[in-house]
Write an enzyme that holds these catalytic residues in place. Sequence first.
Site, PDB file in Angstrom:
ATOM      1  N   ASP A  38       0.787  -1.234   0.000  1.00  0.00           N
ATOM      2  CA  ASP A  38       0.000   0.000   0.000  1.00  0.00           C
ATOM      3  C   ASP A  38       0.826   1.295   0.000  1.00  0.00           C
ATOM      4  O   ASP A  38       1.796   1.421   0.752  1.00  0.00           O
ATOM      5  CB  ASP A  38      -0.890   0.063   1.245  1.00  0.00           C
ATOM      6  CG  ASP A  38      -1.795  -1.132   1.386  1.00  0.00           C
ATOM      7  OD1 ASP A  38      -1.768  -2.018   0.514  1.00  0.00           O
ATOM      8  OD2 ASP A  38      -2.534  -1.185   2.378  1.00  0.00           O
ATOM      9  N   PHE A  97       1.822  -0.597   9.861  1.00  0.00           N
ATOM     10  CA  PHE A  97       0.872  -0.713   8.765  1.00  0.00           C
ATOM     11  C   PHE A  97       0.510   0.673   8.216  1.00  0.00           C
ATOM     12  O   PHE A  97       1.043   1.686   8.626  1.00  0.00           O
ATOM     13  CB  PHE A  97      -0.380  -1.465   9.232  1.00  0.00           C
ATOM     14  CG  PHE A  97      -0.218  -2.960   9.282  1.00  0.00           C
ATOM     15  CD1 PHE A  97       1.023  -3.564   9.407  1.00  0.00           C
ATOM     16  CD2 PHE A  97      -1.329  -3.790   9.218  1.00  0.00           C
ATOM     17  CE1 PHE A  97       1.171  -4.941   9.463  1.00  0.00           C
ATOM     18  CE2 PHE A  97      -1.205  -5.164   9.276  1.00  0.00           C
ATOM     19  CZ  PHE A  97       0.043  -5.751   9.396  1.00  0.00           C
ATOM     20  N   ASP A 167      -5.314   1.994   9.189  1.00  0.00           N
ATOM     21  CA  ASP A 167      -5.134   2.823   7.992  1.00  0.00           C
ATOM     22  C   ASP A 167      -5.695   4.237   8.136  1.00  0.00           C
ATOM     23  O   ASP A 167      -6.555   4.668   7.372  1.00  0.00           O
ATOM     24  CB  ASP A 167      -5.769   2.145   6.770  1.00  0.00           C
ATOM     25  CG  ASP A 167      -5.392   0.681   6.633  1.00  0.00           C
ATOM     26  OD1 ASP A 167      -4.323   0.316   7.134  1.00  0.00           O
ATOM     27  OD2 ASP A 167      -6.166  -0.074   6.025  1.00  0.00           O
ATOM     28  N   GLU A 222     -10.832  -1.272   4.278  1.00  0.00           N
ATOM     29  CA  GLU A 222      -9.470  -0.816   4.518  1.00  0.00           C
ATOM     30  C   GLU A 222      -9.194   0.503   3.794  1.00  0.00           C
ATOM     31  O   GLU A 222      -9.916   0.906   2.889  1.00  0.00           O
ATOM     32  CB  GLU A 222      -8.460  -1.859   4.003  1.00  0.00           C
ATOM     33  CG  GLU A 222      -8.520  -3.200   4.685  1.00  0.00           C
ATOM     34  CD  GLU A 222      -7.353  -4.084   4.288  1.00  0.00           C
ATOM     35  OE1 GLU A 222      -6.649  -4.549   5.194  1.00  0.00           O
ATOM     36  OE2 GLU A 222      -7.150  -4.305   3.078  1.00  0.00           O
ATOM     37  N   TRP A 305      -4.092  -8.769  -4.336  1.00  0.00           N
ATOM     38  CA  TRP A 305      -3.662  -9.771  -3.339  1.00  0.00           C
ATOM     39  C   TRP A 305      -3.831 -11.193  -3.863  1.00  0.00           C
ATOM     40  O   TRP A 305      -3.059 -12.090  -3.521  1.00  0.00           O
ATOM     41  CB  TRP A 305      -4.458  -9.595  -2.049  1.00  0.00           C
ATOM     42  CG  TRP A 305      -4.006  -8.455  -1.199  1.00  0.00           C
ATOM     43  CD1 TRP A 305      -4.690  -7.309  -0.911  1.00  0.00           C
ATOM     44  CD2 TRP A 305      -2.754  -8.340  -0.507  1.00  0.00           C
ATOM     45  NE1 TRP A 305      -3.937  -6.480  -0.104  1.00  0.00           N
ATOM     46  CE2 TRP A 305      -2.748  -7.098   0.166  1.00  0.00           C
ATOM     47  CE3 TRP A 305      -1.628  -9.162  -0.397  1.00  0.00           C
ATOM     48  CZ2 TRP A 305      -1.680  -6.657   0.941  1.00  0.00           C
ATOM     49  CZ3 TRP A 305      -0.554  -8.730   0.368  1.00  0.00           C
ATOM     50  CH2 TRP A 305      -0.589  -7.498   1.032  1.00  0.00           C
TER      51      TRP A 305
END
Length: 493
Positions: A38, A97, A167, A222, A305
Amino acid sequence: MSQILRDARKYEELMEKKLAKQERPEFHLSARIGWMNDPNGFSFYKGKYHLFYQYNPYASHWGSIHWAHAVSQDLLHWEQFPAALAPDNDYDRDGCFSGSAVTMEDGRHLLMYTGVSKEMQPEGEMKDIQSQCIAIGDGIDYEKHPRNPILHKEHLPEGGSPYDFRDPKLWREEDGSFFCVIGNCDKEKDGQILLYSSKDGIDWKYEKILIKNHGRFGKMWECPDFFSLDGKQVLLVSPQDMLPQGFEYHNGNGTLCLIGTYDKETKTFTEEHNQAIDYGIDFYAPQTVLAKDGRRIMIGWMQNWDSCGGNSEERAWFGQMSLPRELSIKNGKLYQQPIRELENMHGTQVKYENITFTDILKLDHIKGRKVDMELSIHSANTENIYRKFAVRFAQNEKFQTSISFRPYESTLKIDRKFSGSRRAIIHQRRSFVKNEAGEIKLRLILDHFSVEVFVNDGEQVLSATIYTDLAADNISFFADGIVTMNVVKYDII
């Protein structure tokens, strides 16, 4: 600076020297070394664009997530800076993250990210505990705040999951106050976006659930982004485990754009329209920045993914970002165009007008793997519309990838099944494109290992990675029926 971060910086600097001659994308940001996912912290700071990204310097697969750091003047030529964050505290020992960045009142750069630490739960299961953390720096070095984590499970609404709380996307209002949206889900794994506020970027308070999924678009949501654009309010999210709805949302872990209005007084978002952001195979977790000239620019991880299994462990790096895209809203829908700075990289123009053909066509000087090419297609006979048109690229006797359009079905398809993959990964996607008499405009941008197709001046985009050998650089056209075509092609230099 921790020893873990020092080690990562030494390692990436050493290993990068060994990759100097490796084939890479030319104008798409790719992993410095190891693994990329990301985009994070997309921001304009001290006169330059900064982009951080999820990063494992030690292997070309996901794991040991750090924040890498790249800087650019034009979003096309990138300089890799030393890694910015490493998993070196108890609260982020299992990964730093995704998150975002803004400029503070005193001119420092504020990063907000999700720290992850695995903890044994009362029922005996190990789970990721996710909390929000901040680091403050000067555009090169960042220091984690001593009060981290600054948002944790005590700051969740009733029923909010501490295992899926991640996030944060920051912004500042005109009065200088800070806000952020964070992805979350409830006990049933149904997605929701949470809104938080702060006066200084350090002390945060929970405001409300900005929007709930109610089972419509996948499960956990997300990587949210929330911004105003052309008189509307836009929420971008990446839901997990989506089910297709017609030609929308076919990527499982996909992307969703919600367009509506926002009342700042009541902090109420009212949804009016939903759509996929990208209709291709590889695009996830987009993040935007407000450019210095007022454009809203988006970049995403150009990967899926479910297709990461096509990655070879022998490759020293894996992962690249999409081309930065200028966003606008037309007729209530999201439109995307390649950033105009790309035109500064155009080489010699090759142009063909009113080429009428059937079957297979090759044109002189139309080839290459670093290409910006615009096609305008229509039927030579409106009473007898062609049945299929295709453009094939990254092509030789053995390999090819294609974009094809069937006007009677109004379907556009990207297909990479012959691109050289040795794994049973996702190879095709289709989108619905309205047309009259077979008219369609396509702009194909190739950069060694990717293609991005902008349809009808940005009404849709289809992105895909391709790892075909670079010697496969032919481009050809196919028509089932009679097609008239205009072509303008530039090599990218």
